[in-house]
Design a protein around this motif. Structure first.
Motif, PDB file in Angstrom:
ATOM      1  N   GLN A 272       7.550  37.261 -57.122  1.00 48.20           N
ATOM      2  CA  GLN A 272       8.508  38.196 -56.563  1.00 48.20           C
ATOM      3  C   GLN A 272       7.779  39.410 -56.012  1.00 48.20           C
ATOM      4  O   GLN A 272       7.066  40.095 -56.741  1.00 48.20           O
ATOM      5  CB  GLN A 272       9.530  38.634 -57.610  1.00 48.20           C
ATOM      6  N   ALA A 273       7.963  39.650 -54.730  1.00 44.93           N
ATOM      7  CA  ALA A 273       7.419  40.829 -54.081  1.00 44.93           C
ATOM      8  C   ALA A 273       8.488  41.915 -54.069  1.00 44.93           C
ATOM      9  O   ALA A 273       9.683  41.619 -54.135  1.00 44.93           O
ATOM     10  CB  ALA A 273       6.979  40.497 -52.657  1.00 44.93           C
ATOM     11  N   PRO A 274       8.091  43.190 -53.981  1.00 42.23           N
ATOM     12  CA  PRO A 274       9.078  44.276 -53.950  1.00 42.23           C
ATOM     13  C   PRO A 274      10.101  44.087 -52.838  1.00 42.23           C
ATOM     14  O   PRO A 274       9.745  43.798 -51.697  1.00 42.23           O
ATOM     15  CB  PRO A 274       8.218  45.517 -53.708  1.00 42.23           C
ATOM     16  N   GLY A 275      11.375  44.236 -53.191  1.00 41.20           N
ATOM     17  CA  GLY A 275      12.438  44.104 -52.216  1.00 41.20           C
ATOM     18  C   GLY A 275      12.793  42.682 -51.838  1.00 41.20           C
ATOM     19  O   GLY A 275      13.638  42.480 -50.960  1.00 41.20           O
ATOM     20  N   LYS A 276      12.177  41.702 -52.481  1.00 43.21           N
ATOM     21  CA  LYS A 276      12.444  40.307 -52.179  1.00 43.21           C
ATOM     22  C   LYS A 276      12.904  39.565 -53.423  1.00 43.21           C
ATOM     23  O   LYS A 276      12.666  39.998 -54.546  1.00 43.21           O
ATOM     24  CB  LYS A 276      11.199  39.627 -51.607  1.00 43.21           C
ATOM     25  N   GLN A 277      13.572  38.440 -53.213  1.00 37.36           N
ATOM     26  CA  GLN A 277      14.026  37.617 -54.326  1.00 37.36           C
ATOM     27  C   GLN A 277      12.865  36.847 -54.938  1.00 37.36           C
ATOM     28  O   GLN A 277      11.878  36.545 -54.272  1.00 37.36           O
ATOM     29  CB  GLN A 277      15.102  36.634 -53.866  1.00 37.36           C
ATOM     30  N   ARG A 278      13.003  36.532 -56.209  1.00 36.31           N
ATOM     31  CA  ARG A 278      12.023  35.697 -56.870  1.00 36.31           C
ATOM     32  C   ARG A 278      12.104  34.283 -56.294  1.00 36.31           C
ATOM     33  O   ARG A 278      13.192  33.760 -56.062  1.00 36.31           O
ATOM     34  CB  ARG A 278      12.299  35.672 -58.378  1.00 36.31           C
TER      35      ARG A 278
ATOM     36  N   LEU B 187      -6.402  32.978 -50.521  1.00 34.21           N
ATOM     37  CA  LEU B 187      -5.289  33.908 -50.668  1.00 34.21           C
ATOM     38  C   LEU B 187      -5.061  34.729 -49.406  1.00 34.21           C
ATOM     39  O   LEU B 187      -6.004  35.109 -48.713  1.00 34.21           O
ATOM     40  CB  LEU B 187      -5.522  34.826 -51.857  1.00 34.21           C
ATOM     41  N   LYS B 188      -3.785  34.986 -49.136  1.00 33.35           N
ATOM     42  CA  LYS B 188      -3.354  35.762 -47.992  1.00 33.35           C
ATOM     43  C   LYS B 188      -2.603  36.994 -48.471  1.00 33.35           C
ATOM     44  O   LYS B 188      -2.110  37.034 -49.592  1.00 33.35           O
ATOM     45  CB  LYS B 188      -2.432  34.925 -47.093  1.00 33.35           C
ATOM     46  N   SER B 189      -2.485  37.983 -47.606  1.00 34.00           N
ATOM     47  CA  SER B 189      -1.778  39.202 -47.978  1.00 34.00           C
ATOM     48  C   SER B 189      -0.334  38.914 -48.374  1.00 34.00           C
ATOM     49  O   SER B 189       0.214  39.592 -49.252  1.00 34.00           O
ATOM     50  CB  SER B 189      -1.821  40.227 -46.843  1.00 34.00           C
ATOM     51  N   GLU B 190       0.280  37.919 -47.760  1.00 34.86           N
ATOM     52  CA  GLU B 190       1.659  37.580 -48.088  1.00 34.86           C
ATOM     53  C   GLU B 190       1.824  36.934 -49.462  1.00 34.86           C
ATOM     54  O   GLU B 190       2.949  36.716 -49.916  1.00 34.86           O
ATOM     55  CB  GLU B 190       2.279  36.679 -47.007  1.00 34.86           C
ATOM     56  N   ASP B 191       0.711  36.627 -50.132  1.00 32.91           N
ATOM     57  CA  ASP B 191       0.771  36.123 -51.497  1.00 32.91           C
ATOM     58  C   ASP B 191       0.914  37.249 -52.516  1.00 32.91           C
ATOM     59  O   ASP B 191       1.095  36.983 -53.702  1.00 32.91           O
ATOM     60  CB  ASP B 191      -0.478  35.303 -51.830  1.00 32.91           C
ATOM     61  N   THR B 192       0.809  38.486 -52.070  1.00 34.98           N
ATOM     62  CA  THR B 192       0.924  39.635 -52.961  1.00 34.98           C
ATOM     63  C   THR B 192       2.299  39.659 -53.616  1.00 34.98           C
ATOM     64  O   THR B 192       3.327  39.666 -52.934  1.00 34.98           O
ATOM     65  CB  THR B 192       0.679  40.940 -52.196  1.00 34.98           C
ATOM     66  N   ALA B 193       2.328  39.657 -54.942  1.00 37.48           N
ATOM     67  CA  ALA B 193       3.581  39.613 -55.692  1.00 37.48           C
ATOM     68  C   ALA B 193       3.274  39.668 -57.182  1.00 37.48           C
ATOM     69  O   ALA B 193       2.123  39.569 -57.595  1.00 37.48           O
ATOM     70  CB  ALA B 193       4.358  38.334 -55.367  1.00 37.48           C
ATOM     71  N   VAL B 194       4.335  39.816 -57.973  1.00 42.08           N
ATOM     72  CA  VAL B 194       4.226  39.635 -59.406  1.00 42.08           C
ATOM     73  C   VAL B 194       4.527  38.168 -59.699  1.00 42.08           C
ATOM     74  O   VAL B 194       5.579  37.653 -59.315  1.00 42.08           O
ATOM     75  CB  VAL B 194       5.205  40.541 -60.176  1.00 42.08           C
TER      76      VAL B 194
END
Length: 121
Positions: free
Chosen positions: A39-45, A85-92
């Motif tokens: 889950q990234a900030p502002g996005k759904q898990r 890894l890509k920047s779009e993989d950034t998440a918890v």
């Protein structure tokens, strides 16, 4: 009470790799499917990878060919190897489970803190 503890996250540059671990306090594999969510900030898990008791795996299209889910049943641990890894993989990243008669939308356990993965671009 079953507790899931995620670890292995961190800061990595684009193109790098990380290996995440999900350790369970007890045997959680019988009759269940294990999965990694993010889950990234502002996005759904979203569910990114899953593995059954027999070892069958599935991945969301965006991580196919880059991520590999595996498990060590003796250690009650599920892993997520993340390569390229890509920047779009950034998440918890968090782990959970569901029964084979249910859905990943209905996980069995409470959500923990997860582990933060940050990919710099």
């Amino acid at each position: 009470q079953v507790h899931l503890v995620e670890s292995g996250g961190g800061l990595v540059q684009a193109g790098g790799s990380l290996r995440l671990s999900c350790a369970a306090s007890g045997n959680i594999f019988s009759g269940s499917v294990m999965g990694w969510y993010r889950q990234a900030p502002g996005k759904q898990r979203e569910l990114v990878a899953s593995i059954t008791r027999t070892g069958s795996t599935n991945y969301v299209d965006s991580v196919k060919g880059r991520f590999t889910i595996s498990r060590d049943m003796a250690k009650n641990t599920v892993y997520l190897q993340m390569n390229s890894l890509k920047s779009e993989d950034t998440a918890v990243y968090s782990c959970n489970a569901w029964t084979t008669r249910s859905s990943p939308l209905w996980p069995l356990y409470s959500w923990g803190q997860g582990t933060q993965v940050t990919v710099s671009s």
